[in-house]
Design a protein around this motif. Structure first.
Motif, PDB file in Angstrom:
ATOM      1  N   GLU A 168      22.220  10.801  17.455  1.00  0.00           N
ATOM      2  CA  GLU A 168      21.045  10.382  17.693  1.00  0.00           C
ATOM      3  C   GLU A 168      19.484  11.610  18.272  1.00  0.00           C
ATOM      4  N   VAL A 169      18.866  10.795  19.029  1.00  0.00           N
ATOM      5  CA  VAL A 169      17.307  11.838  18.425  1.00  0.00           C
ATOM      6  C   VAL A 169      16.296  11.447  20.064  1.00  0.00           C
ATOM      7  N   ASN A 170      16.195  12.636  20.711  1.00  0.00           N
ATOM      8  CA  ASN A 170      14.758  12.427  22.147  1.00  0.00           C
ATOM      9  C   ASN A 170      13.821  13.450  21.389  1.00  0.00           C
ATOM     10  N   GLY A 207      22.146  24.652  17.635  1.00  0.00           N
ATOM     11  CA  GLY A 207      20.829  24.513  16.798  1.00  0.00           C
ATOM     12  C   GLY A 207      20.341  23.243  16.317  1.00  0.00           C
ATOM     13  N   ARG A 208      19.822  21.804  17.378  1.00  0.00           N
ATOM     14  CA  ARG A 208      19.269  21.173  16.714  1.00  0.00           C
ATOM     15  C   ARG A 208      18.403  20.603  17.437  1.00  0.00           C
ATOM     16  N   VAL A 209      17.549  21.616  18.352  1.00  0.00           N
ATOM     17  CA  VAL A 209      16.368  22.093  19.128  1.00  0.00           C
ATOM     18  C   VAL A 209      15.341  22.286  18.147  1.00  0.00           C
ATOM     19  N   PHE A 210      14.451  21.664  17.899  1.00  0.00           N
ATOM     20  CA  PHE A 210      12.880  21.879  17.367  1.00  0.00           C
ATOM     21  C   PHE A 210      11.745  22.056  18.365  1.00  0.00           C
ATOM     22  N   ASP A 240      12.009   3.342  12.653  1.00  0.00           N
ATOM     23  CA  ASP A 240      11.581   2.731  10.853  1.00  0.00           C
ATOM     24  C   ASP A 240      12.576   3.671   9.612  1.00  0.00           C
ATOM     25  N   VAL A 241      12.725   5.451  10.408  1.00  0.00           N
ATOM     26  CA  VAL A 241      14.173   6.064   9.657  1.00  0.00           C
ATOM     27  C   VAL A 241      15.346   4.895  10.095  1.00  0.00           C
ATOM     28  N   GLY A 242      15.456   5.077  11.486  1.00  0.00           N
ATOM     29  CA  GLY A 242      16.792   4.105  11.519  1.00  0.00           C
ATOM     30  C   GLY A 242      17.564   5.042  12.175  1.00  0.00           C
ATOM     31  N   LEU A 243      17.180   6.431  12.891  1.00  0.00           N
ATOM     32  CA  LEU A 243      17.589   7.120  13.787  1.00  0.00           C
ATOM     33  C   LEU A 243      17.966   6.181  15.151  1.00  0.00           C
ATOM     34  N   GLY A 244      19.258   6.638  15.214  1.00  0.00           N
ATOM     35  CA  GLY A 244      19.411   6.451  17.441  1.00  0.00           C
ATOM     36  C   GLY A 244      19.369   7.214  18.053  1.00  0.00           C
ATOM     37  N   ARG A 245      19.030   7.274  18.850  1.00  0.00           N
ATOM     38  CA  ARG A 245      18.731   6.884  20.693  1.00  0.00           C
ATOM     39  C   ARG A 245      19.518   6.679  21.759  1.00  0.00           C
ATOM     40  N   PRO A 246      18.861   7.994  22.796  1.00  0.00           N
ATOM     41  CA  PRO A 246      20.500   8.437  23.028  1.00  0.00           C
ATOM     42  C   PRO A 246      20.273   7.003  24.341  1.00  0.00           C
ATOM     43  N   ALA A 247      20.834   6.893  25.215  1.00  0.00           N
ATOM     44  CA  ALA A 247      20.983   5.665  26.653  1.00  0.00           C
ATOM     45  C   ALA A 247      19.407   5.992  27.514  1.00  0.00           C
ATOM     46  N   ILE A 248      19.191   7.208  27.878  1.00  0.00           N
ATOM     47  CA  ILE A 248      18.585   7.439  28.603  1.00  0.00           C
ATOM     48  C   ILE A 248      17.234   7.154  28.564  1.00  0.00           C
ATOM     49  N   ALA A 261      20.997  15.394  23.491  1.00  0.00           N
ATOM     50  CA  ALA A 261      21.364  14.047  22.626  1.00  0.00           C
ATOM     51  C   ALA A 261      21.360  14.998  21.197  1.00  0.00           C
ATOM     52  N   ASP A 262      21.883  14.863  20.123  1.00  0.00           N
ATOM     53  CA  ASP A 262      22.131  15.238  19.218  1.00  0.00           C
ATOM     54  C   ASP A 262      21.264  16.237  18.275  1.00  0.00           C
ATOM     55  N   VAL A 263      20.470  15.624  18.628  1.00  0.00           N
ATOM     56  CA  VAL A 263      18.747  16.343  18.150  1.00  0.00           C
ATOM     57  C   VAL A 263      17.573  16.314  19.080  1.00  0.00           C
ATOM     58  N   VAL A 264      16.949  17.636  19.547  1.00  0.00           N
ATOM     59  CA  VAL A 264      16.210  17.282  20.572  1.00  0.00           C
ATOM     60  C   VAL A 264      14.345  17.539  19.667  1.00  0.00           C
TER      61      VAL A 264
END
Length: 325
Positions: free
Chosen positions: A202-204, A293-296, A229-237, A259-262
């Motif tokens: 899940e990505v935000n 460490g999944r914030v970019f 398009d890549v198919g990444l999940g999105r959080p409920a927010i 999220a898993d990644v932000v």
């Protein structure tokens, strides 16, 4: 894995290499004249636009674009506009665009307040923009040159690109660009572990905006379409986003963006946009994405403002690079 080895050729290169071969297809007799002997300079095509049908030259030579999406589209299709508006950034034209491609393009004013006199002085044979940006100036622009407007910008960028391509007489190149993008998307999805693994991530996307609340981007905007398009999940927010665009929060609610990644970008001064305050807070530092460490941090000009296939190609490369770290 370096990006250059991941992507065999850029979309711009794909389109530019086809320009010479396909130029003749963009020229020819008028659709409306009923004569095959009409001079190429007089040949026209009818383009369906947000403002109705508009007749444009089959092979326009002097194009003016009034927004970032239209500039991306033109350059992606191998067309250098004679004029373009600039975004509200210090770089003028967005910094992800190759300098050699924007060199020589006349700046015709800020995006929302284009200089009509400067536009007219360039003697364009086509103007590209959108109704949401410049619908109130349509009559004035149409007196200068045939003006092709899409209804909106951002979310429908792929459909808008096809309108731009039709207006420019670059449909064949547009197909190659779209096919190249689809191939790149498939490559990224595969590189990230395949559809099932990607969907479980899940990505935000968070944007700090000077003079506004912090935006947690929803599902109906430009960057969301690339993530989808890549198919990444999105959080409920993301489903709380107003009109699907964004769910806006104060720094005191930033933990809702976890999220898993932000990914996050900043428009304007970081302090005035509350980025400095927010990313230094305990709420931010306690988010799982931060602790793992999944914030970019990403470039706002590329990820949010660019809106087109050239930008999307670069974003796909950065997604791959970030998510495989």
């Amino acid at each position: 894995m370096p990006l250059c080895s991941f992507r065999p050729r850029t979309l711009a290169a794909v389109s530019l290499t086809t320009v010479a071969a396909l130029t003749l297809a963009a020229c020819g007799s008028s659709d409306d004249s009923g004569s095959d002997s009409a001079p190429a300079s007089d040949a026209t095509r009818t383009v369906k636009t947000a403002m109705g049908d508009v007749k444009v030259k089959k092979a326009p030579q002097r194009v003016v674009v009034l927004d970032t999406a239209e500039l991306d589209s033109a350059l992606t299709l191998g067309v250098k506009p004679v004029g373009a508006t600039h975004a509200d950034v210090t770089s003028g034209f967005l910094n992800y665009l190759p300098k050699d491609q924007v060199a020589g393009i006349e700046d015709v004013g800020q995006m929302m307040t284009p200089n009509l006199e400067a536009i007219a002085g360039l003697k364009p044979d086509l103007i590209l923009t959108s109704k949401i940006r410049h619908g109130d100036k349509y009559d004035e622009l149409s007196k200068i040159a045939p003006t092709v407007m899409t209804e909106n910008t951002g979310y429908p960028w792929k459909e808008n690109f096809q309108v731009h391509a039709e207006a420019l007489g670059k449909q064949a190149e547009a197909k190659m660009v779209a096919d190249g993008y689809a191939d790149h998307v498939a490559d990224v999805t595969k590189a990230l572990g395949g559809e099932e693994k990607v969907a479980a991530t899940e990505v935000n996307m968070v944007r700090f905006v000077e003079g506004a609340d912090i935006r947690i981007y929803g599902r109906k905007n430009y960057i969301a379409t690339i993530l989808a398009d890549v198919g990444l999940g999105r959080p409920a927010i993301t489903d709380k986003a107003k009109d699907g665009f964004s769910h806006d929060v104060s720094p005191e609610k930033i933990d809702l963006a976890d999220a898993d990644v932000v990914f996050h970008s900043t428009y304007g001064d970081p302090k005035k946009a509350k980025e400095t305050e927010t990313t230094g807070s305990g709420l931010w530092k306690n988010m799982d994405a931060v602790k793992n460490g999944r914030v970019f941090a990403v470039d706002d000009q590329l990820w949010i403002q660019g809106i087109g296939y050239t930008a999307a190609d670069k974003i796909l490369g950065e997604l791959h690079e970030s998510l495989t770290k």
